[in-house]
Write a protein that holds these residues in place. Structure first.
Motif, mmCIF file in Angstrom:
data_model
loop_
_atom_site.group_PDB
_atom_site.id
_atom_site.type_symbol
_atom_site.label_atom_id
_atom_site.label_comp_id
_atom_site.label_asym_id
_atom_site.label_seq_id
_atom_site.Cartn_x
_atom_site.Cartn_y
_atom_site.Cartn_z
ATOM 1 N N GLU A 254 0.846 -1.423 0.137
ATOM 2 C CA GLU A 254 0.126 0.063 -0.049
ATOM 3 C C GLU A 254 0.769 1.133 0.009
ATOM 4 O OE1 GLU A 254 -2.323 -0.089 3.650
ATOM 5 O OE2 GLU A 254 -3.552 -1.618 2.785
ATOM 6 N N ALA A 255 0.284 2.095 -0.651
ATOM 7 C CA ALA A 255 0.981 3.566 -0.457
ATOM 8 C C ALA A 255 0.754 4.073 0.981
ATOM 9 C CB ALA A 255 0.348 4.788 -1.461
ATOM 10 N N LYS A 256 1.624 4.836 1.724
ATOM 11 C CA LYS A 256 1.401 4.888 3.066
ATOM 12 C C LYS A 256 0.383 5.960 3.066
ATOM 13 C CE LYS A 256 6.120 3.889 4.552
ATOM 14 N NZ LYS A 256 7.577 4.458 5.201
ATOM 15 N N ASP A 257 0.198 6.828 2.211
ATOM 16 C CA ASP A 257 -1.252 8.013 2.258
ATOM 17 C C ASP A 257 -2.514 7.591 1.938
ATOM 18 O OD1 ASP A 257 -1.368 7.620 -0.369
ATOM 19 O OD2 ASP A 257 -0.431 9.595 -1.084
ATOM 20 N N GLY A 258 -2.586 5.844 1.878
ATOM 21 C CA GLY A 258 -3.732 5.063 1.494
ATOM 22 C C GLY A 258 -4.375 5.330 0.196
ATOM 23 N N SER A 259 -3.753 6.049 -0.632
ATOM 24 C CA SER A 259 -4.315 6.367 -1.933
ATOM 25 C C SER A 259 -4.355 5.303 -2.919
ATOM 26 C CB SER A 259 -3.395 7.232 -2.589
ATOM 27 O OG SER A 259 -2.255 6.808 -2.933
ATOM 28 N N PHE A 260 -3.467 3.997 -2.510
ATOM 29 C CA PHE A 260 -3.549 2.780 -3.433
ATOM 30 C C PHE A 260 -2.898 1.936 -2.812
ATOM 31 C CE2 PHE A 260 -1.992 0.199 -6.951
ATOM 32 C CZ PHE A 260 -3.234 0.282 -7.711
ATOM 33 N N GLY A 261 -3.578 0.724 -3.009
ATOM 34 C CA GLY A 261 -2.860 -0.755 -2.449
ATOM 35 C C GLY A 261 -3.279 -1.994 -3.230
ATOM 36 N N PHE A 262 -2.645 -2.972 -3.453
ATOM 37 C CA PHE A 262 -2.732 -4.283 -3.876
ATOM 38 C C PHE A 262 -2.274 -5.579 -3.439
ATOM 39 C CE2 PHE A 262 1.064 -2.629 -5.691
ATOM 40 C CZ PHE A 262 1.952 -3.802 -5.682
ATOM 41 N N ASP A 263 -2.935 -6.486 -3.362
ATOM 42 C CA ASP A 263 -2.585 -7.881 -2.952
ATOM 43 C C ASP A 263 -1.594 -8.441 -3.902
ATOM 44 O OD1 ASP A 263 -4.080 -7.419 -0.525
ATOM 45 O OD2 ASP A 263 -5.791 -8.561 -1.322
ATOM 46 N N PHE A 264 -0.335 -9.008 -3.423
ATOM 47 C CA PHE A 264 0.612 -9.564 -4.099
ATOM 48 C C PHE A 264 0.592 -10.926 -3.570
ATOM 49 C CE2 PHE A 264 4.783 -11.100 -5.295
ATOM 50 C CZ PHE A 264 5.019 -10.659 -6.430
ATOM 51 N N GLY A 265 0.278 -11.834 -4.258
ATOM 52 C CA GLY A 265 0.131 -13.393 -3.819
ATOM 53 C C GLY A 265 0.353 -14.411 -4.825
ATOM 54 N N GLY A 266 0.581 -15.512 -4.380
ATOM 55 C CA GLY A 266 0.550 -16.853 -5.515
ATOM 56 C C GLY A 266 0.568 -18.068 -4.512
ATOM 57 N N VAL A 267 1.035 -19.113 -5.398
ATOM 58 C CA VAL A 267 1.286 -20.399 -4.770
ATOM 59 C C VAL A 267 2.663 -20.895 -5.110
ATOM 60 C CG1 VAL A 267 0.333 -22.804 -5.143
ATOM 61 C CG2 VAL A 267 -1.121 -21.027 -5.013
ATOM 62 N N TYR A 268 3.400 -21.413 -4.071
ATOM 63 C CA TYR A 268 4.827 -21.798 -4.241
ATOM 64 C C TYR A 268 4.646 -23.265 -5.167
ATOM 65 C CZ TYR A 268 6.512 -18.775 -0.914
ATOM 66 O OH TYR A 268 6.740 -17.627 -0.216
ATOM 67 N N ASP A 269 5.734 -23.323 -6.171
ATOM 68 C CA ASP A 269 5.805 -24.531 -6.925
ATOM 69 C C ASP A 269 6.944 -25.252 -6.478
ATOM 70 O OD1 ASP A 269 3.896 -23.342 -8.989
ATOM 71 O OD2 ASP A 269 5.460 -22.128 -9.800
ATOM 72 N N GLU A 270 7.881 -24.532 -6.254
ATOM 73 C CA GLU A 270 9.179 -25.357 -5.443
ATOM 74 C C GLU A 270 9.870 -24.544 -4.622
ATOM 75 O OE1 GLU A 270 13.125 -27.587 -7.503
ATOM 76 O OE2 GLU A 270 11.606 -26.543 -8.847
ATOM 77 N N VAL A 271 10.021 -25.361 -3.436
ATOM 78 C CA VAL A 271 11.119 -24.684 -2.514
ATOM 79 C C VAL A 271 12.253 -25.623 -2.098
ATOM 80 C CG1 VAL A 271 11.158 -23.921 -0.077
ATOM 81 C CG2 VAL A 271 9.081 -23.459 -1.461
ATOM 82 N N LYS A 272 13.700 -25.014 -2.161
ATOM 83 C CA LYS A 272 14.800 -25.807 -1.868
ATOM 84 C C LYS A 272 15.350 -24.883 -1.026
ATOM 85 C CE LYS A 272 15.781 -28.339 -6.127
ATOM 86 N NZ LYS A 272 16.679 -28.296 -7.399
ATOM 87 N N LEU A 273 15.532 -25.313 0.590
ATOM 88 C CA LEU A 273 16.013 -24.671 1.477
ATOM 89 C C LEU A 273 17.200 -23.783 1.145
ATOM 90 C CD1 LEU A 273 15.486 -23.735 4.622
ATOM 91 C CD2 LEU A 273 16.829 -25.957 5.089
ATOM 92 N N HIS A 274 17.362 -22.701 1.503
ATOM 93 C CA HIS A 274 18.549 -21.902 1.094
ATOM 94 C C HIS A 274 19.094 -21.900 -0.193
ATOM 95 C CE1 HIS A 274 19.397 -22.685 5.958
ATOM 96 N NE2 HIS A 274 18.487 -21.865 5.563
ATOM 97 N N GLU A 275 18.361 -22.365 -1.215
ATOM 98 C CA GLU A 275 18.745 -22.185 -2.422
ATOM 99 C C GLU A 275 17.985 -21.552 -3.407
ATOM 100 O OE1 GLU A 275 19.770 -26.323 -3.813
ATOM 101 O OE2 GLU A 275 20.886 -26.530 -2.084
ATOM 102 N N PHE A 276 16.534 -21.990 -3.415
ATOM 103 C CA PHE A 276 15.719 -21.815 -4.607
ATOM 104 C C PHE A 276 14.320 -21.740 -4.209
ATOM 105 C CE2 PHE A 276 13.037 -23.271 -8.417
ATOM 106 C CZ PHE A 276 13.459 -22.102 -9.565
ATOM 107 N N ILE A 277 13.600 -20.729 -4.816
ATOM 108 C CA ILE A 277 12.138 -20.637 -4.733
ATOM 109 C C ILE A 277 11.400 -20.331 -5.919
ATOM 110 C CG2 ILE A 277 10.039 -19.153 -3.416
ATOM 111 C CD1 ILE A 277 12.244 -18.605 -1.084
ATOM 112 N N SER A 278 10.362 -21.110 -6.369
ATOM 113 C CA SER A 278 9.553 -20.668 -7.578
ATOM 114 C C SER A 278 8.280 -20.705 -7.209
ATOM 115 C CB SER A 278 9.884 -21.641 -8.632
ATOM 116 O OG SER A 278 9.298 -22.984 -8.445
ATOM 117 N N TYR A 279 7.578 -19.656 -7.846
ATOM 118 C CA TYR A 279 5.961 -19.433 -7.476
ATOM 119 C C TYR A 279 5.327 -19.020 -8.555
ATOM 120 C CZ TYR A 279 7.295 -14.744 -6.228
ATOM 121 O OH TYR A 279 7.653 -13.486 -6.221
ATOM 122 N N THR A 280 4.106 -19.221 -8.607
ATOM 123 C CA THR A 280 3.212 -18.686 -9.593
ATOM 124 C C THR A 280 2.145 -17.678 -8.897
ATOM 125 O OG1 THR A 280 3.182 -20.929 -10.812
ATOM 126 C CG2 THR A 280 1.370 -19.344 -11.245
#
Length: 141
Positions: free
Chosen positions: A62-88
């Motif tokens: 969100e903008a701190k003045d409240g003028s705009f905001g959005f959700d950024f989200g998805g689903v993880y496809d692959e997670v390798k601890l300390h190495e790699f993250i992929s998501y959609t």
């Protein structure tokens, strides 16, 4: 909106911190809310993260003045601890983040599918600004 071509955008940085710390600060919501913005007039007041293949994540940006905001989200496809993250993302775009352990430093390389509403250069600059904020936050803690 998903990218209509095969263009991929790459950003990167090297953080002066070990990969274990970088991973923690990248993935834990209590840290993510402190660095996840492209400029000082934006913030992330809320984040949740289920870090596993099939797990979901969500950040409220969100903008701190409240003028705009959005959700950024998805689903993880692959997670390798300390190495790699992929998501959609919710709109079908793919993101891959690689963490390369370099003794006491960690190189982060992020590759993402751009959306089609904004110029690619603008998206690259925005994502790089967030990555730069992450670097700054991680090195100051």
């Amino acid at each position: 909106m998903a990218s209509e071509n095969n263009t991929k955008v790459t950003i990167e940085t090297t953080v002066n911190a070990p990969v274990e710390k970088v991973w923690e600060y990248w993935t834990e919501p209590n840290h993510l809310t402190k660095w996840n913005s492209a400029s000082d007039d934006w913030h992330t007041p809320f984040a949740e993260n289920d870090l596993r293949a099939g797990g979901k994540f969500l950040s409220r940006m969100e903008a701190k003045d409240g003028s705009f905001g959005f959700d950024f989200g998805g689903v993880y496809d692959e997670v390798k601890l300390h190495e790699f993250i992929s998501y959609t993302l919710g709109d079908g775009r793919k993101v891959e983040t690689t963490f390369i352990n370099q003794e006491n430093d960690t190189k982060i390389i992020q590759v993402f599918d751009p959306e089609t509403e904004n110029p690619i250069e603008m998206q690259q600059q925005g994502w790089q600004a967030i990555l730069n904020n992450f670097k700054k936050y991680s090195e100051q803690q």
